[in-house]
Scaffold this active site. Sequence first.
Site, PDB file in Angstrom:
ATOM      1  N   LYS A  13       0.838  -1.219   0.000  1.00  0.00           N
ATOM      2  CA  LYS A  13       0.000   0.000   0.000  1.00  0.00           C
ATOM      3  C   LYS A  13       0.869   1.264   0.000  1.00  0.00           C
ATOM      4  CE  LYS A  13      -1.898  -1.051   3.945  1.00  0.00           C
ATOM      5  NZ  LYS A  13      -1.212  -2.333   4.209  1.00  0.00           N
ATOM      6  N   ARG A  88      -8.884   1.347   8.986  1.00  0.00           N
ATOM      7  CA  ARG A  88      -8.554  -0.059   9.225  1.00  0.00           C
ATOM      8  C   ARG A  88      -9.690  -0.768   9.965  1.00  0.00           C
ATOM      9  NH1 ARG A  88      -2.539   0.668   9.216  1.00  0.00           N
ATOM     10  NH2 ARG A  88      -1.593  -1.362   8.958  1.00  0.00           N
ATOM     11  N   ARG A 135      11.509  -5.998   4.422  1.00  0.00           N
ATOM     12  CA  ARG A 135      11.266  -4.552   4.357  1.00  0.00           C
ATOM     13  C   ARG A 135      12.290  -3.816   5.212  1.00  0.00           C
ATOM     14  NH1 ARG A 135       5.366  -2.073   5.211  1.00  0.00           N
ATOM     15  NH2 ARG A 135       5.349  -3.262   7.162  1.00  0.00           N
ATOM     16  N   ARG A 168      11.640  -2.811  11.048  1.00  0.00           N
ATOM     17  CA  ARG A 168      10.684  -2.395  12.087  1.00  0.00           C
ATOM     18  C   ARG A 168      10.425  -3.541  13.066  1.00  0.00           C
ATOM     19  NH1 ARG A 168       5.844  -0.031   8.415  1.00  0.00           N
ATOM     20  NH2 ARG A 168       4.661  -1.136  10.024  1.00  0.00           N
ATOM     21  N   ARG A 179      -0.454  -9.536  13.159  1.00  0.00           N
ATOM     22  CA  ARG A 179      -1.006  -8.436  12.351  1.00  0.00           C
ATOM     23  C   ARG A 179      -1.906  -8.977  11.234  1.00  0.00           C
ATOM     24  NH1 ARG A 179       3.876  -4.867  10.535  1.00  0.00           N
ATOM     25  NH2 ARG A 179       2.258  -3.419   9.890  1.00  0.00           N
TER      26      ARG A 179
HETATM   27  P1  ADP Z   1       2.324  -1.795   3.214  1.00  0.00           P
HETATM   28  O1  ADP Z   1       2.378  -0.293   3.130  1.00  0.00           O
HETATM   29  O2  ADP Z   1       1.106  -2.378   2.565  1.00  0.00           O
HETATM   30  O3  ADP Z   1       2.530  -2.314   4.602  1.00  0.00           O
HETATM   31  P2  ADP Z   1       4.864  -1.663   1.751  1.00  0.00           P
HETATM   32  O4  ADP Z   1       4.527  -0.757   0.605  1.00  0.00           O
HETATM   33  O5  ADP Z   1       5.718  -1.105   2.828  1.00  0.00           O
HETATM   34  O6  ADP Z   1       3.541  -2.356   2.351  1.00  0.00           O
HETATM   35  O7  ADP Z   1       5.555  -2.976   1.120  1.00  0.00           O
HETATM   36  C1  ADP Z   1       6.003  -4.036   1.978  1.00  0.00           C
HETATM   37  C2  ADP Z   1       7.377  -4.517   1.484  1.00  0.00           C
HETATM   38  O8  ADP Z   1       7.236  -5.168   0.231  1.00  0.00           O
HETATM   39  C3  ADP Z   1       8.391  -3.375   1.289  1.00  0.00           C
HETATM   40  O9  ADP Z   1       9.670  -3.858   1.646  1.00  0.00           O
HETATM   41  C4  ADP Z   1       8.303  -3.083  -0.218  1.00  0.00           C
HETATM   42  O10 ADP Z   1       9.533  -2.582  -0.740  1.00  0.00           O
HETATM   43  C5  ADP Z   1       7.981  -4.483  -0.801  1.00  0.00           C
HETATM   44  N1  ADP Z   1       7.087  -4.421  -1.958  1.00  0.00           N
HETATM   45  C6  ADP Z   1       6.069  -3.550  -2.193  1.00  0.00           C
HETATM   46  N2  ADP Z   1       5.451  -3.837  -3.363  1.00  0.00           N
HETATM   47  C7  ADP Z   1       6.093  -4.920  -3.875  1.00  0.00           C
HETATM   48  C8  ADP Z   1       5.918  -5.718  -5.065  1.00  0.00           C
HETATM   49  N3  ADP Z   1       4.960  -5.441  -5.950  1.00  0.00           N
HETATM   50  N4  ADP Z   1       6.767  -6.764  -5.249  1.00  0.00           N
HETATM   51  C9  ADP Z   1       7.723  -7.057  -4.323  1.00  0.00           C
HETATM   52  N5  ADP Z   1       7.936  -6.350  -3.201  1.00  0.00           N
HETATM   53  C10 ADP Z   1       7.135  -5.308  -2.963  1.00  0.00           C
HETATM   54  P1  AMP Z   2       1.430   0.572   8.970  1.00  0.00           P
HETATM   55  O1  AMP Z   2       2.601   1.492   8.868  1.00  0.00           O
HETATM   56  O2  AMP Z   2       0.249   1.029   8.168  1.00  0.00           O
HETATM   57  O3  AMP Z   2       1.813  -0.866   8.710  1.00  0.00           O
HETATM   58  O4  AMP Z   2       0.944   0.645  10.500  1.00  0.00           O
HETATM   59  C1  AMP Z   2       1.769   0.193  11.557  1.00  0.00           C
HETATM   60  C2  AMP Z   2       0.926  -0.030  12.801  1.00  0.00           C
HETATM   61  O5  AMP Z   2       0.363   1.219  13.246  1.00  0.00           O
HETATM   62  C3  AMP Z   2      -0.275  -0.960  12.636  1.00  0.00           C
HETATM   63  O6  AMP Z   2       0.069  -2.342  12.773  1.00  0.00           O
HETATM   64  C4  AMP Z   2      -1.180  -0.487  13.775  1.00  0.00           C
HETATM   65  O7  AMP Z   2      -0.753  -0.972  15.035  1.00  0.00           O
HETATM   66  C5  AMP Z   2      -0.951   1.021  13.765  1.00  0.00           C
HETATM   67  N1  AMP Z   2      -1.922   1.704  12.873  1.00  0.00           N
HETATM   68  C6  AMP Z   2      -1.659   2.349  11.705  1.00  0.00           C
HETATM   69  N2  AMP Z   2      -2.788   2.836  11.167  1.00  0.00           N
HETATM   70  C7  AMP Z   2      -3.800   2.478  11.995  1.00  0.00           C
HETATM   71  C8  AMP Z   2      -5.211   2.648  11.983  1.00  0.00           C
HETATM   72  N3  AMP Z   2      -5.828   3.276  10.964  1.00  0.00           N
HETATM   73  N4  AMP Z   2      -5.933   2.133  13.012  1.00  0.00           N
HETATM   74  C9  AMP Z   2      -5.330   1.501  14.016  1.00  0.00           C
HETATM   75  N5  AMP Z   2      -4.016   1.273  14.099  1.00  0.00           N
HETATM   76  C10 AMP Z   2      -3.243   1.755  13.096  1.00  0.00           C
END
Ligand code: ADP
Ligand code: AMP
Length: 222
Positions: A13, A88, A135, A168, A179
């Site tokens: 995302k 969420r 990541r 992280r 999660r």
């Molecule tokens: P989210 O915001 O949904 O938690 P991220 O955008 O941070 O996810 O992506 C999670 C991990 O996967 C990151 O390390 C990112 O670089 C990698 N990633 C994102 N999109 C792709 C893809 N299409 N193919 C492979 N790896 C990806």
């Molecule tokens: P993210 O960076 O989106 O993966 O979020 C990291 C963590 O922050 C999540 O696992 C939740 O614990 C918290 N968090 C982020 N956004 C929300 C939300 N909209 N509602 C509740 N918790 C959130």
Amino acid sequence: MKIVMLGAPGAGKGTQAKMIAAKYQVPHISSGDIFRTNIKNGTELGKKAKEYIDQGLLVPDELTVDLVIDRVSWDDCKNGYILDGFPRTIPQAEALDAALKKSASGLENGTKATLDFAINVDVPDENIVTRMSGRRACLGCGATYHIIYNPSKKGDICEVCGESLVLRDDDKPETVQKRLSVYHDQTQPLIDYYTSQGILKTVDGTQDMNDVFAAIVKILEA
Ligand code: ADP
Ligand code: AMP
């Protein structure tokens, strides 16, 4: 253009939201980034949020909703925004809808009181642990890398701001499992919520990130 990004943790995302924000010049608003900045700065909100985040749980709606609803009222959101990680839960989605309605009332005709798209980045659970254990995050500017799929050209250093990259705490495999189950219980129902509003679009998030982006652009420009 007002867009919500949906998908499991690690689905991509944030990666896609940043690309959309750059192409269409609208702010990328990540609730997770807002919490991490608060944690880094040692604020009261950060201390409270960290207790939940470290356990793989959602931060309670009482601490989350007003924070994000306030952020989307800023001037830079006048022409739209990309929400990443919010809503969420169903109550968060309802609060956002109510805020949109309130902000549109009283404005000239044609001001939309609804979101334009909810983009669901679909990735099966099997792929998620690999995505998240690889990541690497920059807690300075919010940039995200992957050690295999999207490495920083500077190794362990952020290409954008020069800070050290970290794994992280909540991306460790034991927390990722928690999660994922929280996602299925509390966030996945939003797919039906936005389907019934007629704005849900699903893309295959297992493709290369540029192909995922091309699929999203096609939806936005259809
Ligand atoms: P989210 O915001 O949904 O938690 P991220 O955008 O941070 O996810 O992506 C999670 C991990 O996967 C990151 O390390 C990112 O670089 C990698 N990633 C994102 N999109 C792709 C893809 N299409 N193919 C492979 N790896 C990806
Ligand atoms: P993210 O960076 O989106 O993966 O979020 C990291 C963590 O922050 C999540 O696992 C939740 O614990 C918290 N968090 C982020 N956004 C929300 C939300 N909209 N509602 C509740 N918790 C959130």
